[in-house]
Design a protein around this motif. Structure first.
Motif, short mmCIF file in Angstrom:
data_model
loop_
_atom_site.label_atom_id
_atom_site.label_comp_id
_atom_site.label_asym_id
_atom_site.label_seq_id
_atom_site.Cartn_x
_atom_site.Cartn_y
_atom_site.Cartn_z
N LEU A 1 0.27 2.56 1.26
CA LEU A 1 0.08 1.17 1.68
C LEU A 1 1.19 0.28 1.15
O LEU A 1 1.74 -0.55 1.87
CB LEU A 1 -1.28 0.66 1.21
N HIS A 2 1.52 0.42 -0.14
CA HIS A 2 2.61 -0.36 -0.72
C HIS A 2 3.92 -0.11 0.03
O HIS A 2 4.67 -1.04 0.33
CB HIS A 2 2.78 -0.01 -2.20
N ALA A 3 4.19 1.15 0.34
CA ALA A 3 5.44 1.49 1.02
C ALA A 3 5.47 0.91 2.43
O ALA A 3 6.52 0.39 2.88
CB ALA A 3 5.60 3.01 1.06
N LEU A 4 4.35 0.98 3.17
CA LEU A 4 4.31 0.45 4.52
C LEU A 4 4.60 -1.05 4.54
O LEU A 4 5.42 -1.54 5.33
CB LEU A 4 2.95 0.72 5.16
N TRP A 5 3.91 -1.79 3.67
CA TRP A 5 4.08 -3.24 3.67
C TRP A 5 5.45 -3.65 3.13
O TRP A 5 6.01 -4.66 3.56
CB TRP A 5 2.95 -3.91 2.89
N THR A 6 6.00 -2.85 2.22
CA THR A 6 7.36 -3.14 1.74
C THR A 6 8.37 -2.95 2.86
O THR A 6 9.26 -3.79 3.07
CB THR A 6 7.72 -2.23 0.55
N LEU A 7 8.23 -1.87 3.62
CA LEU A 7 9.11 -1.66 4.77
C LEU A 7 8.98 -2.80 5.78
O LEU A 7 9.98 -3.26 6.36
CB LEU A 7 8.78 -0.33 5.45
N ASP A 8 7.77 -3.25 5.99
CA ASP A 8 7.55 -4.35 6.92
C ASP A 8 8.26 -5.61 6.45
O ASP A 8 8.93 -6.29 7.24
CB ASP A 8 6.05 -4.61 7.07
N ARG A 9 8.15 -5.93 5.16
CA ARG A 9 8.81 -7.12 4.62
C ARG A 9 10.32 -6.99 4.67
O ARG A 9 11.03 -7.99 4.80
CB ARG A 9 8.33 -7.37 3.19
N LEU A 10 10.81 -5.77 4.57
CA LEU A 10 12.26 -5.54 4.63
C LEU A 10 12.75 -5.40 6.07
O LEU A 10 13.94 -5.15 6.29
CB LEU A 10 12.61 -4.26 3.85
N LYS A 11 11.81 -5.56 7.04
CA LYS A 11 12.14 -5.42 8.47
C LYS A 11 12.74 -4.04 8.76
O LYS A 11 13.66 -3.91 9.58
CB LYS A 11 13.07 -6.54 8.93
N SER A 12 12.19 -3.03 8.11
CA SER A 12 12.69 -1.66 8.27
C SER A 12 11.58 -0.69 8.68
O SER A 12 11.75 0.52 8.58
CB SER A 12 13.33 -1.18 6.96
N LEU A 13 10.47 -1.24 9.12
CA LEU A 13 9.34 -0.38 9.51
C LEU A 13 9.55 0.09 10.94
O LEU A 13 9.50 -0.70 11.89
CB LEU A 13 8.02 -1.16 9.38
N ASP A 14 9.80 1.38 11.12
CA ASP A 14 10.10 1.92 12.44
C ASP A 14 8.86 2.56 13.08
O ASP A 14 7.85 2.81 12.41
CB ASP A 14 11.22 2.96 12.33
N GLU A 15 8.95 2.82 14.38
CA GLU A 15 7.82 3.35 15.13
C GLU A 15 7.40 4.74 14.66
O GLU A 15 6.21 5.07 14.62
CB GLU A 15 8.17 3.40 16.63
N THR A 16 8.36 5.57 14.28
CA THR A 16 8.04 6.91 13.81
C THR A 16 7.17 6.86 12.55
O THR A 16 6.19 7.59 12.43
CB THR A 16 9.32 7.71 13.51
N ALA B 1 -8.03 3.89 5.10
CA ALA B 1 -7.40 2.61 4.78
C ALA B 1 -5.95 2.55 5.27
O ALA B 1 -5.48 1.51 5.72
CB ALA B 1 -7.46 2.36 3.28
N VAL B 2 -5.26 3.67 5.18
CA VAL B 2 -3.87 3.71 5.66
C VAL B 2 -3.85 3.55 7.18
O VAL B 2 -3.03 2.79 7.73
CB VAL B 2 -3.19 5.03 5.24
N ARG B 3 -4.76 4.21 7.89
CA ARG B 3 -4.82 4.07 9.34
C ARG B 3 -5.15 2.63 9.73
O ARG B 3 -4.58 2.08 10.67
CB ARG B 3 -5.87 5.04 9.93
N GLU B 4 -6.07 2.03 9.01
CA GLU B 4 -6.46 0.64 9.29
C GLU B 4 -5.26 -0.30 9.18
O GLU B 4 -5.00 -1.12 10.08
CB GLU B 4 -7.56 0.22 8.31
N HIS B 5 -4.51 -0.20 8.09
CA HIS B 5 -3.35 -1.08 7.89
C HIS B 5 -2.25 -0.75 8.89
O HIS B 5 -1.51 -1.65 9.32
CB HIS B 5 -2.85 -0.96 6.46
#
Length: 300
Positions: free
Chosen positions: A66-81, A93-97
């Motif tokens: 969860l921390h890694a997903l939201w960090t990537l999102d804030r860094l605008k680096s969260l990709d579709e894969t 919880a990971v699926r939900e977020h």
């Protein structure tokens, strides 16, 4: 500190390298995880993205994911894969977020939309709840409405799930209502009755004449439980919704029944139902009161 013991050195995460901070996202202590995430976001180093993606694929700790997903999102680096990997994570919880993080891409990435729509059947209720909320952002309204109907079939007895569904159909509640009323399986399940009533009230509150006309026609096809009582209760909820918007069913009926024989017949049938329920001593008192009020909408 025991006798002869030595106090541990305080952590100095502000001096830590990127790899050290990414590793700290797996720490058992929440302070370490949260501080590491904050520092990674503040630094804004794009070289952080690959280690974070690797962490999501390899970690056994859902909190770290969860921390890694939201960090990537804030860094605008969260990709579709990465999102697709998270949407299939073993921890709910990971699926939900991941569903929540996918919202802004559902109209532009077909694979994400397909996966999120399928998650209406996820085993975890919180995941299904998030799907219901996120479908309000989908432009393909036919797919969204069909999926929301799937959720209501399973979770229509839950108040909060119904609210989540309502937030996602502010402009097409009548379309969802039509799917539910025409569904024989749904009509056999009494727990969906509250969802039908709430959708009818939502349509009434919107006050769109075409939608209200469609509800009048649909009411005759709603057969869950006692058909006559169900129609009377439905008309009562439509009246309540229209009243919230400052509109009157009496005036609406007077304005639209002329020139439309089928609508006039439907209205007359509903008012006859109300008269029958009002006089039925076996009916529950609240329903009989609704019926009496509805008879007041008739022209004598």
């Amino acid at each position: 500190i025991p006798d002869g013991g030595q106090a541990p050195s305080p952590p100095r995460l502000s001096l830590a390298t990127v790899s050290h901070l990414v590793a700290a996202l797996e720490h058992r202590n929440a302070w370490h995880r949260q501080t590491a995430q904050r520092l990674l976001v503040e630094r804004g180093d794009q070289e952080t993205a690959d280690p974070l993606r690797t962490l999501i694929r390899t970690t056994k700790r859902p909190q770290a994911c969860l921390h890694a997903l939201w960090t990537l999102d804030r860094l605008k680096s969260l990709d579709e894969t990465t999102l697709l990997i998270a949407l299939q994570h073993e921890h709910a919880a990971v699926r939900e977020h991941a569903v929540r993080l996918s919202e802004s891409r559902l109209d532009t990435v077909p694979t994400l939309l397909e996966k999120v729509l399928a998650m209406a059947r996820d085993e975890a209720m919180r995941v299904r709840f998030q799907v219901a909320l996120s479908l309000g952002a989908v432009s393909d309204r036919a797919a969204a409405v069909a999926t929301l109907a799937t959720i209501l079939r399973r979770d229509g007895n839950d108040h909060w799930m119904r609210l989540a569904v309502m937030t996602s159909v502010p402009h097409d509640a009548v379309d969802l209502l039509a799917v539910i009323v025409d569904d024989e399986q749904v009509n056999a399940d009494h727990h969906i009755h509250n969802a039908v009533l709430e959708l009818i009230e939502l349509v009434g509150a919107r006050g769109n004449p075409d939608e209200v006309l469609q509800v009048f026609r649909l009411m005759g096809r709603h057969t869950a439980g006692d058909a006559t009582g169900a129609r009377v209760e439905s008309l009562a909820r439509l009246t309540q919704g229209m009243a919230r918007a400052g509109r009157s069913v009496r005036h609406f009926v007077a304005a639209h029944r002329e020139g439309d024989g089928s609508l006039s017949d439907a209205i007359d049938a509903l008012l006859r139902d109300a008269a029958a329920v009002a006089l039925d001593e076996r009916a529950v008192i609240p329903l009989r009161l609704d019926a009496v009020r509805l008879r007041g909408q008739a022209d004598f």
